[in-house]
Design a protein around this motif. Structure first.
Motif, PDB file in Angstrom:
ATOM      1  N   MET A   1       0.852  -1.173   0.000  1.00 31.93           N
ATOM      2  CA  MET A   1       0.000   0.000   0.000  1.00 31.93           C
ATOM      3  C   MET A   1       0.895   1.232   0.000  1.00 31.93           C
ATOM      4  SD  MET A   1      -2.895   0.983   2.723  1.00 31.93           S
ATOM      5  CE  MET A   1      -4.416   1.272   1.900  1.00 31.93           C
ATOM      6  N   THR A   2       0.540   2.186  -0.795  1.00 30.88           N
ATOM      7  CA  THR A   2       1.319   3.414  -0.914  1.00 30.88           C
ATOM      8  C   THR A   2       0.861   4.419   0.120  1.00 30.88           C
ATOM      9  OG1 THR A   2       1.465   3.038  -3.276  1.00 30.88           O
ATOM     10  CG2 THR A   2       2.015   5.222  -2.499  1.00 30.88           C
ATOM     11  N   TYR A   3       1.811   5.043   0.774  1.00 30.40           N
ATOM     12  CA  TYR A   3       1.500   6.089   1.740  1.00 30.40           C
ATOM     13  C   TYR A   3       1.550   7.427   1.031  1.00 30.40           C
ATOM     14  CZ  TYR A   3       1.892   9.284   5.647  1.00 30.40           C
ATOM     15  OH  TYR A   3       1.684  10.308   6.519  1.00 30.40           O
ATOM     16  N   ILE A   4       0.489   8.183   1.140  1.00 28.91           N
ATOM     17  CA  ILE A   4       0.428   9.498   0.506  1.00 28.91           C
ATOM     18  C   ILE A   4       0.523  10.542   1.605  1.00 28.91           C
ATOM     19  CG2 ILE A   4      -0.946  11.059  -0.903  1.00 28.91           C
ATOM     20  CD1 ILE A   4      -2.296   8.570  -2.078  1.00 28.91           C
ATOM     21  N   ALA A   5       1.630  11.243   1.625  1.00 28.51           N
ATOM     22  CA  ALA A   5       1.828  12.298   2.615  1.00 28.51           C
ATOM     23  C   ALA A   5       1.175  13.569   2.115  1.00 28.51           C
ATOM     24  CB  ALA A   5       3.310  12.525   2.851  1.00 28.51           C
ATOM     25  N   GLY A   6       0.328  14.153   2.907  1.00 28.21           N
ATOM     26  CA  GLY A   6      -0.357  15.373   2.511  1.00 28.21           C
ATOM     27  C   GLY A   6       0.469  16.608   2.815  1.00 28.21           C
ATOM     28  N   ASP A   7       0.480  17.522   1.883  1.00 23.86           N
ATOM     29  CA  ASP A   7       1.129  18.807   2.082  1.00 23.86           C
ATOM     30  C   ASP A   7       0.308  19.588   3.109  1.00 23.86           C
ATOM     31  OD1 ASP A   7       2.457  21.196   1.847  1.00 23.86           O
ATOM     32  OD2 ASP A   7       1.866  21.572  -0.226  1.00 23.86           O
ATOM     33  N   GLY A   8       0.973  20.308   3.988  1.00 21.90           N
ATOM     34  CA  GLY A   8       0.274  21.070   5.019  1.00 21.90           C
ATOM     35  C   GLY A   8      -0.680  22.103   4.446  1.00 21.90           C
ATOM     36  N   GLN A   9      -0.264  22.742   3.366  1.00 18.06           N
ATOM     37  CA  GLN A   9      -1.101  23.758   2.728  1.00 18.06           C
ATOM     38  C   GLN A   9      -2.346  23.130   2.096  1.00 18.06           C
ATOM     39  OE1 GLN A   9       0.887  25.913  -0.388  1.00 18.06           O
ATOM     40  NE2 GLN A   9      -0.268  27.772   0.037  1.00 18.06           N
ATOM     41  N   ILE A  10      -2.181  21.967   1.506  1.00 17.21           N
ATOM     42  CA  ILE A  10      -3.314  21.258   0.907  1.00 17.21           C
ATOM     43  C   ILE A  10      -4.284  20.796   1.997  1.00 17.21           C
ATOM     44  CG2 ILE A  10      -4.006  19.223  -0.430  1.00 17.21           C
ATOM     45  CD1 ILE A  10      -2.697  21.340  -2.160  1.00 17.21           C
ATOM     46  N   MET A  11      -3.755  20.270   3.085  1.00 15.58           N
ATOM     47  CA  MET A  11      -4.623  19.819   4.185  1.00 15.58           C
ATOM     48  C   MET A  11      -5.366  20.990   4.799  1.00 15.58           C
ATOM     49  SD  MET A  11      -6.032  17.471   5.711  1.00 15.58           S
ATOM     50  CE  MET A  11      -5.334  15.881   5.869  1.00 15.58           C
ATOM     51  N   ALA A  12      -4.695  22.120   4.947  1.00 14.14           N
ATOM     52  CA  ALA A  12      -5.364  23.314   5.467  1.00 14.14           C
ATOM     53  C   ALA A  12      -6.480  23.758   4.523  1.00 14.14           C
ATOM     54  CB  ALA A  12      -4.355  24.440   5.659  1.00 14.14           C
ATOM     55  N   ALA A  13      -6.249  23.652   3.225  1.00 15.73           N
ATOM     56  CA  ALA A  13      -7.279  24.011   2.247  1.00 15.73           C
ATOM     57  C   ALA A  13      -8.458  23.052   2.326  1.00 15.73           C
ATOM     58  CB  ALA A  13      -6.692  24.019   0.836  1.00 15.73           C
ATOM     59  N   ARG A  14      -8.194  21.771   2.540  1.00 19.17           N
ATOM     60  CA  ARG A  14      -9.274  20.792   2.674  1.00 19.17           C
ATOM     61  C   ARG A  14     -10.138  21.104   3.888  1.00 19.17           C
ATOM     62  NH1 ARG A  14      -6.445  14.962   1.867  1.00 19.17           N
ATOM     63  NH2 ARG A  14      -8.562  14.204   1.586  1.00 19.17           N
ATOM     64  N   ILE A  15      -9.498  21.393   5.004  1.00 23.16           N
ATOM     65  CA  ILE A  15     -10.235  21.694   6.236  1.00 23.16           C
ATOM     66  C   ILE A  15     -11.000  23.001   6.099  1.00 23.16           C
ATOM     67  CG2 ILE A  15      -9.974  22.274   8.683  1.00 23.16           C
ATOM     68  CD1 ILE A  15      -7.556  20.285   8.674  1.00 23.16           C
ATOM     69  N   ALA A  16     -10.330  24.035   5.595  1.00 26.82           N
ATOM     70  CA  ALA A  16     -10.983  25.340   5.435  1.00 26.82           C
ATOM     71  C   ALA A  16     -12.157  25.250   4.466  1.00 26.82           C
ATOM     72  CB  ALA A  16      -9.984  26.380   4.961  1.00 26.82           C
ATOM     73  N   GLY A  17     -11.995  24.511   3.392  1.00 25.59           N
ATOM     74  CA  GLY A  17     -13.089  24.352   2.431  1.00 25.59           C
ATOM     75  C   GLY A  17     -14.266  23.617   3.020  1.00 25.59           C
ATOM     76  N   SER A  18     -13.991  22.578   3.783  1.00 27.12           N
ATOM     77  CA  SER A  18     -15.070  21.820   4.418  1.00 27.12           C
ATOM     78  C   SER A  18     -15.834  22.670   5.416  1.00 27.12           C
ATOM     79  CB  SER A  18     -14.499  20.584   5.114  1.00 27.12           C
ATOM     80  OG  SER A  18     -13.883  19.735   4.190  1.00 27.12           O
ATOM     81  N   VAL A  19     -15.113  23.420   6.215  1.00 27.66           N
ATOM     82  CA  VAL A  19     -15.757  24.295   7.201  1.00 27.66           C
ATOM     83  C   VAL A  19     -16.536  25.409   6.503  1.00 27.66           C
ATOM     84  CG1 VAL A  19     -15.302  25.953   9.061  1.00 27.66           C
ATOM     85  CG2 VAL A  19     -14.114  23.757   9.035  1.00 27.66           C
ATOM     86  N   ALA A  20     -15.967  25.967   5.450  1.00 25.84           N
ATOM     87  CA  ALA A  20     -16.667  27.021   4.703  1.00 25.84           C
ATOM     88  C   ALA A  20     -17.946  26.495   4.072  1.00 25.84           C
ATOM     89  CB  ALA A  20     -15.750  27.597   3.628  1.00 25.84           C
TER      90      ALA A  20
END
Length: 102
Positions: A1-20
Protein backbone atom coordinates in the motif's frame (compact mmCIF):
# COMPACT_ATOMS: atom_id res chain seq x y z
CA UNK A 1 0.00 0.00 0.00
CA UNK A 2 1.32 3.41 -0.91
CA UNK A 3 1.50 6.09 1.74
CA UNK A 4 0.43 9.50 0.51
CA UNK A 5 1.83 12.30 2.61
CA UNK A 6 -0.36 15.37 2.51
CA UNK A 7 1.13 18.81 2.08
CA UNK A 8 0.27 21.07 5.02
CA UNK A 9 -1.10 23.76 2.73
CA UNK A 10 -3.31 21.26 0.91
CA UNK A 11 -4.62 19.82 4.19
CA UNK A 12 -5.36 23.31 5.47
CA UNK A 13 -7.28 24.01 2.25
CA UNK A 14 -9.27 20.79 2.67
CA UNK A 15 -10.23 21.69 6.24
CA UNK A 16 -10.98 25.34 5.44
CA UNK A 17 -13.09 24.35 2.43
CA UNK A 18 -15.07 21.82 4.42
CA UNK A 19 -15.76 24.30 7.20
CA UNK A 20 -16.67 27.02 4.70
CA UNK A 21 -19.11 24.69 2.96
CA UNK A 22 -20.82 23.85 6.23
CA UNK A 23 -20.95 27.54 7.19
CA UNK A 24 -22.48 28.48 3.84
CA UNK A 25 -25.00 25.69 4.24
CA UNK A 26 -26.41 27.38 7.32
CA UNK A 27 -27.68 30.14 5.04
CA UNK A 28 -29.72 27.69 2.98
CA UNK A 29 -31.11 25.25 5.53
CA UNK A 30 -30.89 25.58 9.29
CA UNK A 31 -30.91 22.39 11.34
CA UNK A 32 -33.96 21.80 13.52
CA UNK A 33 -32.10 20.43 16.51
CA UNK A 34 -28.75 19.54 18.01
CA UNK A 35 -28.73 15.98 16.72
CA UNK A 36 -29.50 17.06 13.16
CA UNK A 37 -26.86 19.80 13.38
CA UNK A 38 -24.21 17.38 14.65
CA UNK A 39 -25.02 14.77 12.02
CA UNK A 40 -24.99 17.23 9.17
CA UNK A 41 -21.84 18.95 10.46
CA UNK A 42 -19.96 15.65 10.65
CA UNK A 43 -21.23 14.58 7.24
CA UNK A 44 -20.24 17.88 5.63
CA UNK A 45 -16.78 17.87 7.16
CA UNK A 46 -15.99 14.26 6.30
CA UNK A 47 -17.38 14.54 2.77
CA UNK A 48 -15.40 17.72 2.16
CA UNK A 49 -12.17 16.20 3.46
CA UNK A 50 -12.55 12.94 1.54
CA UNK A 51 -14.10 14.01 -1.75
CA UNK A 52 -13.02 17.65 -1.94
CA UNK A 53 -9.77 17.28 -3.88
CA UNK A 54 -11.30 15.04 -6.55
CA UNK A 55 -14.34 17.30 -6.90
CA UNK A 56 -12.17 20.40 -7.16
CA UNK A 57 -10.02 18.80 -9.83
CA UNK A 58 -13.08 17.64 -11.76
CA UNK A 59 -14.61 21.12 -11.62
CA UNK A 60 -11.36 22.83 -12.60
CA UNK A 61 -10.98 20.51 -15.58
CA UNK A 62 -14.57 21.02 -16.72
CA UNK A 63 -14.29 24.81 -16.41
CA UNK A 64 -10.79 24.83 -17.96
CA UNK A 65 -9.23 26.49 -14.90
CA UNK A 66 -6.31 24.16 -14.24
CA UNK A 67 -3.75 26.66 -15.57
CA UNK A 68 -5.34 29.53 -13.63
CA UNK A 69 -5.88 28.04 -10.15
CA UNK A 70 -3.28 26.73 -7.73
CA UNK A 71 -3.62 23.31 -6.10
CA UNK A 72 -4.80 24.73 -2.75
CA UNK A 73 -7.47 26.82 -4.52
CA UNK A 74 -8.72 23.77 -6.39
CA UNK A 75 -8.87 21.72 -3.19
CA UNK A 76 -10.51 24.56 -1.24
CA UNK A 77 -13.27 25.04 -3.80
CA UNK A 78 -13.88 21.31 -4.17
CA UNK A 79 -14.07 20.75 -0.42
CA UNK A 80 -16.46 23.65 0.02
CA UNK A 81 -18.69 22.42 -2.82
CA UNK A 82 -18.86 18.85 -1.51
CA UNK A 83 -19.42 19.97 2.06
CA UNK A 84 -22.19 22.37 1.03
CA UNK A 85 -23.88 19.73 -1.09
CA UNK A 86 -23.63 16.98 1.54
CA UNK A 87 -25.08 19.22 4.26
CA UNK A 88 -27.95 20.37 2.08
CA UNK A 89 -28.72 16.94 0.63
CA UNK A 90 -28.75 15.23 4.03
CA UNK A 91 -31.07 17.89 5.45
CA UNK A 92 -33.39 17.72 2.45
CA UNK A 93 -33.55 13.92 2.54
CA UNK A 94 -34.31 13.95 6.27
CA UNK A 95 -37.18 16.39 5.83
CA UNK A 96 -38.62 14.49 2.87
CA UNK A 97 -38.45 11.24 4.86
CA UNK A 98 -40.22 12.91 7.78
CA UNK A 99 -43.05 14.11 5.53
CA UNK A 100 -43.51 10.77 3.79
CA UNK A 101 -43.25 8.88 7.06
CA UNK A 102 -46.33 10.54 8.52
Amino acid sequence: MTYIAGDGQIMAARIAGSVAGVALSLIYMLPKGRQEAATRLATGLVAGLVFGPATGLFGAEKLDLLATLSAPEIVLSGSAAVSLTAWWALGALKRVAERWGR
